[in-house]
Design a protein around this motif. Structure first.
Motif: not given
Length: 453
Positions: A57-63
């Motif tokens: 997901g997006v949050r994993a990309m941000f991390d």
């Protein structure tokens, strides 16, 4: 208190709003190029849009991006953007991943920035099973199949949009664009650049047409994304005929912005619904959402971002007419507009080209280009003929800038894909449709690989 002292300064008169826009004027030596592009993320396992949460997901990309020096920006508990070295990565309502590049001096710098970004999203996304593609409208999913990002302003817009048009939610959730932000030196320079870029926006729309599919089938358009804006919100979209009238100025644009209904006010980390309310009422303490309060410069900045004409004025001019596409098109859009607007001879030639166009002609191009692209009739020829003429002006402007890369090439190299299309009359959308009716066997799924970054 002056408007430059703090974004929290209370606005006391319309003249401060005019001065805010005028403060964007800068000498030519300080002009910069800022490119933004959105793209659709998808999971390689099933070609579904990426959600906000979860392992893909997006949050994993941000991390993952945080490990590359990007710093998160939070809304509540959710990181909703990242920033680094004057650039940012943010989220559109349907999870479209947007790079807003830093203010750069040359198109070669812009090319390097895009290459770095693509390399980093591969570095982070590939182990997560995430890829990204550049197409102007989501080719397979229904509106209700697109995940919604956790941003407060989007909740307000999603409620308000359907009251003003039929396709506003599609604009929010299922479109992606590429745009470039460019500077001006004075009010007169702003007016000339605004007129030229607004008149020629349909040329860019045609050359970058790249959204011919809806929910797995051809939709009858070359750029459905562009068509969507014609049925989103008549208050805040369109060709702005007043820009071509005598008396166009910073103040005239401020008057237009003041007449556009608001979406929200941001206070204490929360978005307050002010949809349909008047910024003019806000200026005199009569905003129903915040009775007795006066707006700040930050409120004015926010309101300016909620207008969606084909060219938008802030402290710079935003070119908003193009579908996102492959990497070479991400580099071509700023080249197209820098060549036209950042060279005096090119700007003068472009001004002469469009000076006698009528409002009816501007509107006809806006109406017809989404469906017909380069085959749109115009005067005694077609948009294809006009595109070649405009590209020749832009090409000359870039060559005269004389800015060379390490291999000795000037910035005109970035126009190459546009020249190919103008000469053949074939748009990116034409090539996608040829794939669909030919080797893809009536399937849209191959577009995920064809247009993946």
């Amino acid at each position: 208190m002056g408007i430059h002292e703090t974004l929290a300064a209370t606005i006391e008169s319309k003249s401060e709003l005019v001065a805010y826009l005028a403060s964007g004027s800068k000498p030519e030596a300080d002009w910069r190029i800022g490119t933004e592009h959105e793209k659709f993320g998808f999971t390689t396992a099933d070609l579904n849009p990426i959600p906000y949460a979860g392992p893909s997901g997006v949050r994993a990309m941000f991390d993952g991006l945080a490990g590359l020096g990007w710093k998160p920006i939070f809304e509540g508990d959710h990181p909703i953007a990242m920033e680094r070295d004057g650039a940012s990565i943010s989220l559109e309502p349907g999870g479209q991943f947007e790079l807003s590049g830093g203010p750069l001096v040359t198109l070669h710098d812009n090319s390097a920035e895009i290459d770095t970004h693509i390399r980093e999203i591969h570095q982070v996304g590939d182990p997560l099973g995430i890829r990204f593609m550049g197409i102007g409208f989501h080719p397979t999913k229904r509106r209700d199949e697109i995940p919604v990002m956790p941003k407060g302003r989007y909740d307000i817009m999603r409620r308000y949009m359907p009251t003003r048009g039929n396709l506003g939610l599609d604009m929010m959730l299922r479109t992606s664009t590429v745009q470039v932000n460019l500077d001006f030196s004075s009010e007169a320079d702003m007016v000339e650049k605004f007129r030229v870029s607004l008149a020629l926006q349909p040329v860019a729309t045609a050359l970058f047409a790249n959204s011919p599919f809806t929910e797995g089938k051809p939709n009858g358009f070359q750029t459905y994304r562009s068509h969507i804006w014609t049925d989103t919100d008549p208050d805040r979209c369109g060709i702005l005929p007043f820009v071509f009238e005598p008396g166009m100025s910073f103040e005239r644009y401020v008057d237009y912005v003041l007449d556009v209904p608001m979406y929200f006010v941001y206070r204490n980390g929360q978005y307050i619904d002010a949809s349909g309310q008047s910024f003019r009422d806000f200026m005199v303490g009569k905003l129903p959402a915040l009775p007795g309060e006066l707006p700040t410069i930050k409120d004015w900045q926010d309101h300016l971002t909620t207008l969606f004409p084909e060219v938008r004025l802030k402290k710079f001019l935003e070119m908003r007419g193009a579908d996102v596409g492959p990497v070479d098109y991400l580099k071509a859009l700023p080249a197209f507009w820098v060549g036209l607007l950042y060279d005096d001879a090119a700007l003068d030639a472009a001004s002469q080209l469009v000076k006698d166009w009528t409002v009816a002609e501007h509107q006809a191009l806006r109406d017809d280009v989404p469906r017909l692209a380069l085959q749109t009739p115009f005067r005694s020829g077609t948009m294809q003929d006009l595109a070649k003429e405009v590209l020749a002006i832009a090409d000359g402007g870039l060559r005269r800038r004389g800015l060379l890369d390490v291999e000795g090439e000037d910035e005109s190299i970035y126009l190459a894909p546009l020249w190919d299309d103008a000469i053949t009359g074939e748009t990116p959308a034409d090539r996608l449709l040829a794939g669909y009716s030919g080797p893809w066997g009536g399937s849209v799924d191959p577009v995920f690989e064809e247009l993946a970054y």
